[in-house]
Write a protein that holds these residues in place. Structure first.
Motif, PDB file in Angstrom:
ATOM      1  N   PHE A 165      48.994  -0.476  12.854  1.00 44.34           N
ATOM      2  CA  PHE A 165      49.978   0.017  11.675  1.00 44.34           C
ATOM      3  C   PHE A 165      49.843  -1.418  10.940  1.00 44.34           C
ATOM      4  N   ASP A 166      49.815  -1.251   9.528  1.00 37.95           N
ATOM      5  CA  ASP A 166      49.751  -2.502   8.784  1.00 37.95           C
ATOM      6  C   ASP A 166      50.669  -2.488   7.662  1.00 37.95           C
ATOM      7  N   ILE A 167      51.336  -1.266   7.399  1.00 35.80           N
ATOM      8  CA  ILE A 167      52.205  -1.155   6.279  1.00 35.80           C
ATOM      9  C   ILE A 167      53.409  -0.173   6.443  1.00 35.80           C
ATOM     10  N   ALA A 168      54.442  -0.474   6.068  1.00 38.48           N
ATOM     11  CA  ALA A 168      55.590   0.340   6.210  1.00 38.48           C
ATOM     12  C   ALA A 168      56.293   0.718   4.877  1.00 38.48           C
ATOM     13  N   ALA A 169      56.753   1.983   4.741  1.00 36.90           N
ATOM     14  CA  ALA A 169      57.602   2.280   3.626  1.00 36.90           C
ATOM     15  C   ALA A 169      59.090   2.460   4.388  1.00 36.90           C
ATOM     16  N   PHE A 170      59.836   1.648   3.922  1.00 39.15           N
ATOM     17  CA  PHE A 170      61.114   1.624   4.631  1.00 39.15           C
ATOM     18  C   PHE A 170      62.387   0.869   3.672  1.00 39.15           C
ATOM     19  N   GLU A 171      63.460   1.564   3.741  1.00 42.69           N
ATOM     20  CA  GLU A 171      64.438   0.986   2.946  1.00 42.69           C
ATOM     21  C   GLU A 171      65.581   0.911   3.922  1.00 42.69           C
TER      22      GLU A 171
END
Length: 343
Positions: A71-77
């Motif tokens: 896993f290289d990228i996260a969509a997170f807030e």
């Protein structure tokens, strides 16, 4: 934040994308044994995208990317809830981390992604468990969210922990019907998505996805008998996975980032400008094609063009194979010509 044109090794050598959802009940794990089991389980599922519920904060999201292979990228807030949703992507997938829908106890997370010909709006949710009235209000938010997502792309996925029950009107099927989506029912659904036997975790998809990209049913991942107690100590939920085709002919949008998302809002009145149309499905393009559009395709003459018009509307792109004189080569040429020109 836009992540475009990532130069990384392709997701899956067979062109199949694996998407999963898992309420991990907190991350990272507190013991080395549990952490190792969770990492090995994630790796064994061959995930390209995973929706994770109950990520505590930004540091935990960063730790996931550092620790979990692939896993290289996260969509997170980050929020003050301490039970946030996150979406983690493998390298090679383009993503646009769009604004997140509001009004949820555990903040929802949304992202638009593309891998080869598979592009979709993905939303992960964790509906309230302890507050039933709050959960009902959250369910009431979802139809508008789905409709807004469909204005961008006909491929929409909502995955996560819905905390649905078997009470009349509270089933996942009832919720999916109200959203115009379909439940990817697991091929081993009888075991439940929790170790108590209840089913709370699902992947819902739009009809366009069912017609084109979805491969079979979903699957609930079950630990080995030897690891069962360890698995239960990590989470009371089992992960759920599904597979999708990524053929280029299924692409609904051309260009990156999609113009419809450059000024995106979940407000349903905020539709794209007239000169910036949203994505059009390949199936919709096929059913809207004129006699002239068909005839313009290399290898399609007067007779075949008329047969193709007479065959409209098509239930799926694969229905072209039923038209006499249309073999695999011509079918691919038609779909390439009609779909590659979509915005």
């Amino acid at each position: 934040m836009i992540f475009a044109d990532l130069i990384v090794v392709a997701v899956s050598p067979d062109g199949v994308l694996v998407l999963g959802t898992w309420n991990v009940r907190g991350y990272p794990e507190k013991t080395a044994e549990r952490a190792e089991w969770l990492s090995n389980t994630l790796l064994s599922m061959g995930l390209d995208i995973v929706c994770i519920q109950e990520i505590g904060n930004q540091a935990d999201s960063d730790a996931f990317l550092d620790k979990e292979k692939g896993f290289d990228i996260a969509a997170f807030e980050n929020s003050s809830d301490k039970m946030d949703n996150a979406i983690f992507f493998a390298g090679g997938i383009q993503i646009l981390d769009v604004p997140d829908p509001h009004g949820f106890q555990h903040p929802a997370q949304a992202a638009y992604f593309r891998y080869r010909g598979f592009d979709a709006m993905l939303i992960t949710v964790h509906l309230s468990w302890s507050d039933r009235a709050r959960r009902e209000k959250e369910r009431e938010l979802l139809p508008e969210i789905v409709q807004r997502a469909l204005q961008v792309d006909p491929d929409v996925i909502i995955a996560g922990d819905f905390n649905t029950t078997e009470r009349s009107g509270d089933e996942i099927s009832s919720l999916a019907d109200s959203l115009g989506l379909q439940v990817l029912v697991a091929d081993n659904t009888s075991i439940g998505t929790t170790y108590s036997g209840a089913s709370y975790d699902f992947i819902l998809v739009s009809p366009d996805l069912v017609e084109e990209e979805t491969i079979g049913s979903s699957h609930i991942v079950e630990p080995s008998e030897e690891a069962l107690n360890l698995a239960k100590s990590v989470s009371d939920h089992r992960p759920v996975i599904a597979q999708f085709r990524t053929d280029e002919k299924y692409a609904d949008c051309k260009g990156w980032p999609p113009r419809a998302l450059l000024s995106f809002s979940w407000d349903t009145t905020a539709t794209a400008a007239a000169d910036e149309p949203a994505c059009v499905s390949c199936l919709a393009a096929l059913n809207a094609a004129s006699y002239g559009a068909f005839k313009a395709v290399d290898g399609i003459g007067d007779v075949l063009a008329q047969r193709l018009v007479d065959g409209q509307p098509y239930a799926s792109t694969s229905a072209l194979d039923d038209i006499r004189g249309i073999g695999p080569v011509k079918m691919e040429a038609i779909l390439d010509a009609l779909c590659s020109g979509q915005p």
